[in-house]
Design a protein around this motif. Structure first.
Motif, PDB file in Angstrom:
ATOM      1  N   ARG A 204      -7.062  -5.036  -3.037  1.00  0.00           N
ATOM      2  CA  ARG A 204      -6.481  -4.154  -4.051  1.00  0.00           C
ATOM      3  C   ARG A 204      -5.008  -4.485  -4.305  1.00  0.00           C
ATOM      4  O   ARG A 204      -4.353  -3.810  -5.096  1.00  0.00           O
ATOM      5  CB  ARG A 204      -6.587  -2.690  -3.595  1.00  0.00           C
TER       6      ARG A 204
ATOM      7  N   TYR B 240       0.837  -1.207   0.000  1.00  0.00           N
ATOM      8  CA  TYR B 240       0.000   0.000   0.000  1.00  0.00           C
ATOM      9  C   TYR B 240       0.868   1.252   0.000  1.00  0.00           C
ATOM     10  O   TYR B 240       0.565   2.229  -0.685  1.00  0.00           O
ATOM     11  CB  TYR B 240      -0.941   0.003   1.212  1.00  0.00           C
TER      12      TYR B 240
ATOM     13  N   ALA C  28       1.955   1.786  -3.394  1.00  0.00           N
ATOM     14  CA  ALA C  28       0.867   2.320  -4.215  1.00  0.00           C
ATOM     15  C   ALA C  28       0.680   3.818  -3.975  1.00  0.00           C
ATOM     16  O   ALA C  28       0.503   4.593  -4.922  1.00  0.00           O
ATOM     17  CB  ALA C  28      -0.431   1.580  -3.916  1.00  0.00           C
TER      18      ALA C  28
ATOM     19  N   VAL D 166      -2.846   1.536  -8.413  1.00  0.00           N
ATOM     20  CA  VAL D 166      -3.630   0.532  -7.697  1.00  0.00           C
ATOM     21  C   VAL D 166      -5.099   0.689  -8.085  1.00  0.00           C
ATOM     22  O   VAL D 166      -5.607   1.788  -8.257  1.00  0.00           O
ATOM     23  CB  VAL D 166      -3.392   0.650  -6.178  1.00  0.00           C
ATOM     24  N   GLU D 167      -5.759  -0.421  -8.291  1.00  0.00           N
ATOM     25  CA  GLU D 167      -7.138  -0.417  -8.759  1.00  0.00           C
ATOM     26  C   GLU D 167      -8.109  -0.338  -7.599  1.00  0.00           C
ATOM     27  O   GLU D 167      -7.766  -0.634  -6.457  1.00  0.00           O
ATOM     28  CB  GLU D 167      -7.424  -1.710  -9.526  1.00  0.00           C
ATOM     29  N   GLY D 168      -9.341   0.000  -7.915  1.00  0.00           N
ATOM     30  CA  GLY D 168     -10.424  -0.131  -6.949  1.00  0.00           C
ATOM     31  C   GLY D 168     -10.479   0.983  -5.912  1.00  0.00           C
ATOM     32  O   GLY D 168      -9.653   1.879  -5.882  1.00  0.00           O
ATOM     33  N   ASP D 169     -11.510   0.901  -5.069  1.00  0.00           N
ATOM     34  CA  ASP D 169     -11.750   1.882  -4.024  1.00  0.00           C
ATOM     35  C   ASP D 169     -11.360   1.311  -2.669  1.00  0.00           C
ATOM     36  O   ASP D 169     -11.247   0.098  -2.521  1.00  0.00           O
ATOM     37  CB  ASP D 169     -13.241   2.230  -3.981  1.00  0.00           C
ATOM     38  N   VAL D 170     -11.222   2.213  -1.682  1.00  0.00           N
ATOM     39  CA  VAL D 170     -10.997   1.764  -0.315  1.00  0.00           C
ATOM     40  C   VAL D 170     -12.292   1.113   0.188  1.00  0.00           C
ATOM     41  O   VAL D 170     -13.354   1.714   0.079  1.00  0.00           O
ATOM     42  CB  VAL D 170     -10.639   2.965   0.587  1.00  0.00           C
TER      43      VAL D 170
END
Lengths: 338, 341
Positions: B299, B257, B260, B280-284
């Motif tokens: 992620r 992380y 990222a 990095v893809e996607g949401d938290v």
């Protein structure tokens, strides 16, 4: 010449003013720039420099009760926008010129599904039947890489995350194939990992659709990584314009230099002891825009300023390769260390 | 500046801090779940040291700030301020310790009474804590104004008459007035323009060196963080995933992380865009329903099957470098991770 030329947007000597209790605020004070087809232009500056008002002026979204475009010309595909009727302007907005804002939640309707909102725009501007417009909406959500687009069509804005909402805004803005997309701080409210996703998406879509982008931001990092040419604004005026590499390699206006030295850098290696070097401050404050500024607006905060700077406004001078700067002392600035 | 001395006991120690907020729902507003805003966080800060807490929205960094300030009560865990355990103190008993830990907010304006002149606002804590009275207060406030770079005649002005940067100076003067040991600064420069941000950051560093203040500096901005911090803790969904010196964090990030975050940050250098990095893809995910195992596994490109079930402990993999990642064991290769499968 301009209609057939390569510029899709030409702004000349734009002056936008607002009436306030303190007097007339000259928010934009004689700004000119061009936007070429398919180009990404950055407009950068701090709060109150007039960058957002410039964008609102192009779209003629200055509230008439308080403000007005006082002078200048805005030509879109050779057509003068400052004198265009409101009905014609409405046909242009969201169709040939689109805009996305910092906070998508303020421009999305909370009681309509995102599919309905995108389709509405398509029906209005493209005159296609509702079903086709919904198909288009679905395609657009797919294009901005929202997973499971068909299901998302029936969701409401509050069901989406911040990054997702901004994707919906981009989908909506691009749904009618605009020639120009104006993005005002599109990633400022987003977390860094989401910001990176959205910036990358905007650049990819630009490649795909050929839409020219005006990216308005205070963030020099965003400008450096996404734009091709940059306009630097200060106190309602354009102080420098250059291709992005030239601007960062050799900023020539003392204000641009000040900005670059004021930001903490991630990309510069700290020294061995890990000491914290002092950031260079720009002393003083932005001038009030209610008083006419006789000379260079930056002169009171500028280390290079001379008497002439305080009384006579410096013209924008071309220093070569599309790099223009408004500074009387540009030779001294250039000779000094960055 | 010199490194904070190691022998001295840290001025702020936080151990196993947990803060869960209940979620109520249904017709009877029964407790239906909880948001695990802070989920077992430990750190300490020495005098004269800045610990940066960095992470994205919802990671719990601000909740830590508020809990340490005892503006909200921790669910469990220990907070030791200057040797004194304050975690269980009731508001009355806490009062005596409040002077030691002060705060600077992102938007100082919202914490200032618009009807009081600035001098009174800054002098209020002095009188509240009985540190001075009347004319003595005025003199001390005048000195504080001078120290934070405000003109003495500004004492008679009201909050709305100041610019954003000046208001932050006022907020700093107010925090400083009672001579605290620790200052919790929650996004103190995020609302400021860069030219003003530089002024405030420089002031904070000067004051730290002069008064040996400990800062818990909360920010989402890595560049600011790198500038002001000595050590940095990276948070994700309520947990610290990596904590080490600034230098190590930026030169050798170990948690995926952190990597990222660093690669997503923009830099004012157009040449960098060509070496575009992994995004990095996607949401938290929601902190009300965090993924099992390592919170980041949804992620993380390097996640293995085990990452989905086992929560990694925060372990010291090298001196002063703690990381919570199953793929970063003690003595492991600090180089790039391989993508499984």
């Amino acid at each position: 010449m301009s209609a057939a030329g390569s510029n899709i947007l030409e702004v000349r000597n734009l002056e936008t003013q607002f009436n306030t209790l303190d007097g007339v605020v000259r928010a934009v004070d004689g700004v000119s720039f061009d936007l070429a087809r398919g180009e990404t232009l950055g407009i950068v500056g701090e709060s109150g420099c007039g960058k957002s008002v410039t964008a609102l002026s192009i779209l003629r979204l200055i509230p008439p009760e308080t403000g007005r475009i006082a002078a200048g010309s805005i030509k879109f595909e050779g057509e003068e926008l400052t004198s265009l009727g409101e009905a014609a302007m409405k046909r242009l907005r969201g169709h040939r010129i689109s805009m996305i804002f910092q906070e998508p939640m303020t421009s999305l309707n909370p009681v309509l599904t995102v599919g309905t909102q995108i389709a509405e725009n398509v029906v209005r501007h493209m005159g296609v039947p509702w079903r086709a417009a919904r198909e288009r909406a679905c395609e657009m959500l797919d294009l901005v890489r929202i997973a499971d687009a068909r299901r998302r069509l029936d969701e409401y804005p509050h069901q989406l995350s911040g990054g997702m909402r901004q994707r919906v805004m981009i989908a909506m803005a691009l749904s009618c194939d605009p020639q120009v997309l104006i993005a005002d701080e599109p990633t400022t409210a987003l977390d860094v990992t989401i910001q990176a996703q959205i910036l990358q998406l905007m650049l990819e879509l630009k490649e795909k659709t050929g839409t020219a982008i005006v990216l308005i931001t205070h963030d020099l990092g965003v400008v450096a990584e996404t734009t091709e040419r940059v306009v630097v604004m200060y106190a309602g005026r354009k102080v420098e314009e250059a291709p992005v590499e030239a601007l960062f390699a050799e900023p020539l206006h003392p204000y641009t230099r000040g900005l670059m030295r004021a930001i903490p850098r991630l990309d510069v290696e700290a020294d061995a002891a890990g000491t914290r070097p002092r950031l260079q401050e720009i002393p003083g404050l932005v001038p009030r825009l209610t008083q006419p500024i006789p000379g260079c607006a930056f002169a009171p905060r500028c280390g290079f300023a001379t008497e002439r700077c305080r009384v006579e406004p410096p013209p924008l001078v071309d220093v070569g390769a599309g790099h223009t700067v408004a500074c009387w002392e540009v030779d001294r600035v250039r000779a000094s260390a960055l | 500046m010199s490194e904070p001395s190691a022998a001295e006991r840290p001025v702020l120690e936080v151990e196993g801090l947990v803060k869960h907020f209940p979620i109520h729902g249904g017709l009877l507003q029964r407790r239906t779940g909880e948001v695990r805003a802070v989920d077992g966080v430990s750190f300490s800060i020495a005098r004269g040291e800045t610990l940066g807490l960095v992470g994205e929205s919802g990671c719990g960094k601000s909740t830590i700030g508020k809990t340490v300030l005892k503006l909200i009560e921790p669910t469990s865990g220990r907070i030791v301020l200057a040797g004194e355990n304050i975690s269980a103190l009731k508001p009355g008993a806490m009062w005596a310790h409040r002077r030691r830990i002060q705060t600077i907010f992102q938007d100082p304006y919202s914490s200032m009474n618009p009807r009081l002149p600035a001098g009174t606002i800054v002098g209020e804590p002095l009188e509240n804590f009985g540190l001075s009275r009347g004319r003595d207060t005025d003199e001390r406030v005048a000195k504080l104004f001078e120290r934070v770079g405000l003109r003495p005649d500004a004492m008679r002005k009201y909050a709305h008459e100041f610019s954003g940067g000046q208001r932050q100076r006022l907020g700093i003067a107010k925090a400083l007035s009672v001579n605290p040991d620790v200052i919790v600064a929650d996004e103190p420069v995020s609302a400021l323009d860069v030219s003003v941000q530089a002024q405030v950051l420089n002031l904070l560093i000067d004051l730290q060196e002069e008064f040996r203040l400990a800062y818990l500096f909360i920010s989402h901005d890595l560049a600011v963080m790198r500038h002001i911090s000595h050590r940095i803790a990276v948070m994700y969904l309520g947990r610290i995933v990596e904590i080490t010196t600034k230098r190590r964090l930026f030169s050798q990030p170990l948690h995926p992380y952190t990597e990222a975050l660093l690669s997503a940050a923009t830099a004012p250098d157009p040449k960098r865009r060509r070496q575009r990095k992994r995004i990095v893809e996607g949401d938290v995910p929601s902190p009300a329903n965090p993924p099992p195992g390592c919170h980041f596994h949804t992620r993380c490109p390097y996640a293995t099957a085990e990452c989905k079930v086992t929560a990694p402990p925060l372990i010291e993999v090298a001196e002063g470098h703690h990381v919570a990642c199953l793929r970063r064991p003690v003595g492991g290769d600090p180089g790039p991770l391989s993508i499984p499968g």
